[in-house]
Enzyme design. Sequence first.
Site, short mmCIF file in Angstrom:
data_model
loop_
_atom_site.label_atom_id
_atom_site.label_comp_id
_atom_site.label_asym_id
_atom_site.label_seq_id
_atom_site.Cartn_x
_atom_site.Cartn_y
_atom_site.Cartn_z
N GLU A 18 0.76 -1.13 0.13
CA GLU A 18 -0.04 -0.06 0.04
C GLU A 18 0.74 1.05 -0.03
O GLU A 18 0.77 1.91 0.97
CB GLU A 18 -1.22 0.18 1.19
N GLU A 74 -5.62 -8.39 0.68
CA GLU A 74 -6.20 -7.84 1.88
C GLU A 74 -7.56 -7.71 1.99
O GLU A 74 -7.93 -6.98 1.13
CB GLU A 74 -5.45 -6.63 2.80
O1 IFM Z 1 -3.60 -3.16 9.11
C1 IFM Z 1 -3.52 -2.52 8.00
C2 IFM Z 1 -2.43 -3.11 7.09
O2 IFM Z 1 -1.27 -3.00 7.73
C3 IFM Z 1 -2.46 -2.49 5.93
N1 IFM Z 1 -3.67 -2.62 5.14
C4 IFM Z 1 -4.85 -2.15 6.02
C5 IFM Z 1 -4.76 -2.85 7.29
C6 IFM Z 1 -5.99 -2.48 7.95
O3 IFM Z 1 -5.97 -1.02 8.25
#
Ligand code: IFM
Length: 456
Positions: free
Chosen positions: A168, A356
């Site tokens: 990200e 994710e």
């Molecule tokens: O915890 C985070 C992760 O580190 C990166 N993506 C979003 C998740 C939730 O906020």
Amino acid sequence: MNLHSKDFGKDFIWGVSSSAYQTEGAHDVDLKGFSIWDEFSNQKKKIAKNHNGNVACHFYHHYSDDLKLMQSMGIKNFRFSISWARILPNGHGVVNLKGVDFYNRLINHCLELGITPWITLYHWDLPLELEKKGGWTNRDIVRWFTEYVSVCVKSFGDRVKNWMVLNEPLVFTGAGYFLGIHAPGKKGLSNFLAAVHHVTLCQAEGARVIRNLLPDANIGTTFSSSHVDPYTNSEKDIEAARKVDVLLNRLFIEPALGMSYPFKKMPLINRIEKYMKADDEKLLVFDFDFIGVQNYTREVVKHSLFTPFFKASIVKAEKRNVPLTAMNWEIYPEGIYHVLKLYNEYPGIKKIYITENGAAFHDEPVNGKVNDLKRINFYKGYLQQVLRAKQEGVKVEGYFSWSFTDNFEWAEGYSPRFGLVYVDFENQQRIIKESAYWFKNFLTVPHKVTKPHSVW
Ligand code: IFM
């Protein structure tokens, strides 16, 4: 309708995700160097309740038990990140063999248990020594990063096939170098744009290092993504939503695809040219095998004269009377369908994994059980939309839940719990949540309902 993993096809990848800083703890053992998060989270008033990641889930010490738990839940793919400062305490130069040994043990144990490791090389924990030299705002980071990637690939590439360069990029540049609410706490457009450019260079240069050392690797990088809707149908709100969509979803992928930064769609980023050298456009390009899409919510956006630079602002979900998670993010399953469609439209993207997706709630054990029905419903809703996209021909080939265990949620500390497995941070006890049992049954053959052991 009863959803089952087999609906996605037999080759679809299913797994869980985590990251080093959020779970490992052991921030100062075995010659590890400090990272920007070690420093940031140990300052007062940076993190909710002054929490920090010094201990986190103690994964550094508990990894073996956690992996066994993962195996008992039927999970066959594990995405985790490497702590750069554990491998290279100063960010470059001397390699810390104890750090390399930890990841060797972790990878070997995964393989012994039939779990495929998926490595993210950078999930936000920059070595502090590099930040002292400007961190992501210093172009030398391309040299430091490629050295780090090369050490990792040479150390683990004989056993690891799946690599993600970054986690990200918009979040760690935006929150860490523009808003100052994440480590290293820098602010302002100049810091942000310098960081964006050097990160985008590293995205491609890091991938090239992997390709050169490991020609058969499956190489990707991940992006935060949110479907964006205008608040009203007014032209101004539609234009504001378009700009936010470019910023949230397209800024880092377009240069990698050889389309350059989306200058025309968002003139504000023109100023990035200040940091670009003659051949940089070419250096930003890399032919990734896959991209990782990470999605949680959607954003609703309106025109706002008073918002500096962007003239667009997000209408908070709390003000829209919509269902929320503990992060105050809207639960909006269709959002994942829309972002999958968005990325699928780029012809250069060959394959997409959801790297994710998940939800935080304030879970609490009752009589040794965590009955997190809201999370089960969240997963059902989002997975249904992933399936919808897949059935319409989107090249989505895998899904990783965020997260395996509850962990350190950055500026929010330990209160929002994202895990399939509950962690009691007082004593490090784990409790498998009902959502994990649901996920296990979703992954295994229908009607064969077995429960893994619930506590260790
Ligand atoms: O915890 C985070 C992760 O580190 C990166 N993506 C979003 C998740 C939730 O906020």
